[in-house]
Design an enzyme around this catalytic site. Structure first.
Site, PDB file in Angstrom:
ATOM      1  N   ASN A  99       0.812  -1.225   0.000  1.00 25.80           N
ATOM      2  CA  ASN A  99       0.000   0.000   0.000  1.00 25.80           C
ATOM      3  C   ASN A  99       0.845   1.275   0.000  1.00 25.80           C
ATOM      4  O   ASN A  99       0.472   2.268  -0.626  1.00 25.80           O
ATOM      5  CB  ASN A  99      -0.925   0.015   1.222  1.00 25.80           C
ATOM      6  CG  ASN A  99      -1.921  -1.120   1.180  1.00 25.80           C
ATOM      7  OD1 ASN A  99      -2.757  -1.186   0.277  1.00 25.80           O
ATOM      8  ND2 ASN A  99      -1.834  -2.041   2.132  1.00 25.80           N
ATOM      9  N   SER A 138       5.548  11.102   7.620  1.00 26.11           N
ATOM     10  CA  SER A 138       5.035  10.936   8.978  1.00 26.11           C
ATOM     11  C   SER A 138       6.109  11.166  10.028  1.00 26.11           C
ATOM     12  O   SER A 138       7.308  10.969   9.785  1.00 26.11           O
ATOM     13  CB  SER A 138       4.501   9.511   9.138  1.00 26.11           C
ATOM     14  OG  SER A 138       4.234   9.222  10.497  1.00 26.11           O
ATOM     15  N   TYR A 152       6.165   0.814   9.336  1.00 23.29           N
ATOM     16  CA  TYR A 152       5.399   1.921   8.745  1.00 23.29           C
ATOM     17  C   TYR A 152       6.326   3.120   8.518  1.00 23.29           C
ATOM     18  O   TYR A 152       6.314   3.746   7.446  1.00 23.29           O
ATOM     19  CB  TYR A 152       4.245   2.275   9.686  1.00 23.29           C
ATOM     20  CG  TYR A 152       3.590   3.600   9.411  1.00 23.29           C
ATOM     21  CD1 TYR A 152       2.811   3.804   8.280  1.00 23.29           C
ATOM     22  CD2 TYR A 152       3.754   4.670  10.299  1.00 23.29           C
ATOM     23  CE1 TYR A 152       2.211   5.037   8.037  1.00 23.29           C
ATOM     24  CE2 TYR A 152       3.161   5.897  10.073  1.00 23.29           C
ATOM     25  CZ  TYR A 152       2.390   6.074   8.935  1.00 23.29           C
ATOM     26  OH  TYR A 152       1.805   7.289   8.695  1.00 23.29           O
ATOM     27  N   LYS A 167       7.547   5.284   5.088  1.00 21.43           N
ATOM     28  CA  LYS A 167       7.465   6.737   4.891  1.00 21.43           C
ATOM     29  C   LYS A 167       8.835   7.309   4.535  1.00 21.43           C
ATOM     30  O   LYS A 167       8.948   8.175   3.663  1.00 21.43           O
ATOM     31  CB  LYS A 167       6.892   7.405   6.147  1.00 21.43           C
ATOM     32  CG  LYS A 167       5.419   7.075   6.368  1.00 21.43           C
ATOM     33  CD  LYS A 167       4.583   7.579   5.209  1.00 21.43           C
ATOM     34  CE  LYS A 167       3.139   7.194   5.287  1.00 21.43           C
ATOM     35  NZ  LYS A 167       2.341   7.664   4.150  1.00 21.43           N
TER      36      LYS A 167
END
Ligand code: NAI
Ligand SMILES: O=C1O[C@H](COP(=O)(O)O)[C@@H](O)[C@H](O)[C@H]1O
Length: 256
Positions: A84, A109, A146, A150
């Site tokens: 994703n 982020s 995650y 980023k």
């Protein structure tokens, strides 16, 4: 800016915040993962952001992309962020080249630099009298997968800027919490981004002149460990909210 602006992740928290407040200011193209429950006024598309054939029609006439779509969970597993977030961002940049897009604004982020929050620095760094600041010149230091995705998105942007001349603004978004700052969460208050400041910083990133940038997207909170100087200097960002001003009773006005 006259060319259409494609907003991926339009159905999510950040996407709705940006679109609702800037709906009249740009010629939007909206990309949703699945069919939205309410028909938006702007032309919209659905599909997987990592799938070229799904994204191509959405980007066909766009001059700029705000790329938000992805898995936002800090504990997202590798398979999900690989598909994703990393594949998705790669597809967006590849199509940006193909479609002649001039600018990409990427939702990075706080988690791209989360490992700066060491045991030695916390919780003091979340407090108003602490002077530690990250300013966007530091190397990424993700604290989870995650965050790796980023940091990878930021690096991908560097490549597409250098090789293909696309203007890139990576906004290391703090913590968009709707209506009020996070309660009983010092870290969240330090990196709160109010809805109107969220819309404003994206508006600035659409309008300002720059080449490749990494900026922090937080409100002007008394507690902070991210510098806002780059966002102010390069983008003309003028945040209006501050998590310290929420008194627990009244909601901060989110009128733009
Ligand atoms: N909300 C926040 O405080 C922060 C958000 N971000 C980033 O901002 C972006 C938006 O976050 P939120 O709006 O909070 O998350 P969200 O989960 O509310 O919105 C993300 C949207 O992307 C869509 N999406 C996910 N995978 C997709 C795929 N493969 N293809 C097409 N669409 C897909 C989802 O359906 C959803 O509508 C994310 O990239 C997130 O990592 C970064 C820092 C803080
Ligand atoms: O990148 C993100 O960060 C925010 C804030 O992080 P948290 O660790 O304090 O929750 C998070 O809420 C959001 O989902 C995520 O995409």
């Amino acid at each position: 800016m006259d060319d259409p602006v494609l907003l991926t992740g339009a159905g999510g928290h950040v996407g709705r915040t940006v679109y609702e407040r800037l709906a009249d200011d740009y010629d939007w193209r909206l990309m949703y993962h699945t069919q939205p429950t309410e028909e938006p006024e702007a032309p919209y598309f659905t599909g997987d952001v990592q799938e070229t054939e799904d994204v191509r029609p959405a980007m066909a006439d766009a001059g700029t992309v705000i790329h938000l779509a992805g898995d936002p969970r800090r504990d997202a597993p590798w398979r999900s962020v690989l598909t994703n977030n990393i594949d998705g961002t790669h597809t967006v940049y590849e199509l940006a080249v193909e479609c002649g897009v001039e600018r990409v604004v990427f939702a990075s982020s706080n988690h791209a630099v989360g490992a700066f929050e060491t045991d030695e620095r916390t919780p003091e760094m979340y407090r108003a009298d602490d002077e530690f600041r990250l300013d966007g010149t530091e190397l990424p230091r993700p604290g989870n997968k995650y965050g790796i995705s980023k940091a990878t998105g930021e690096t991908m942007g560097r490549y597409y800027h250098d090789e293909h001349g696309i203007d890139v603004c990576n906004i290391r978004i703090g913590n968009l919490n709707e209506d009020h700052p996070p309660i009983d969460y010092e870290r969240g208050q330090a990196m709160w981004l109010s809805p109107r400041d969220c819309a404003h910083i994206h508006d600035c990133a659409l309008r300002a002149d720059y080449d490749y940038e990494i900026v922090y997207g937080i409100s002007d909170n008394d507690r902070k460990y991210y510098s806002l100087e780059r966002a102010k200097d390069v983008l003309g960002y003028e945040p209006r909210d501050n998590s310290a001003e929420w008194d627990g009773a009244e909601r901060i006005s989110n009128d733009l």
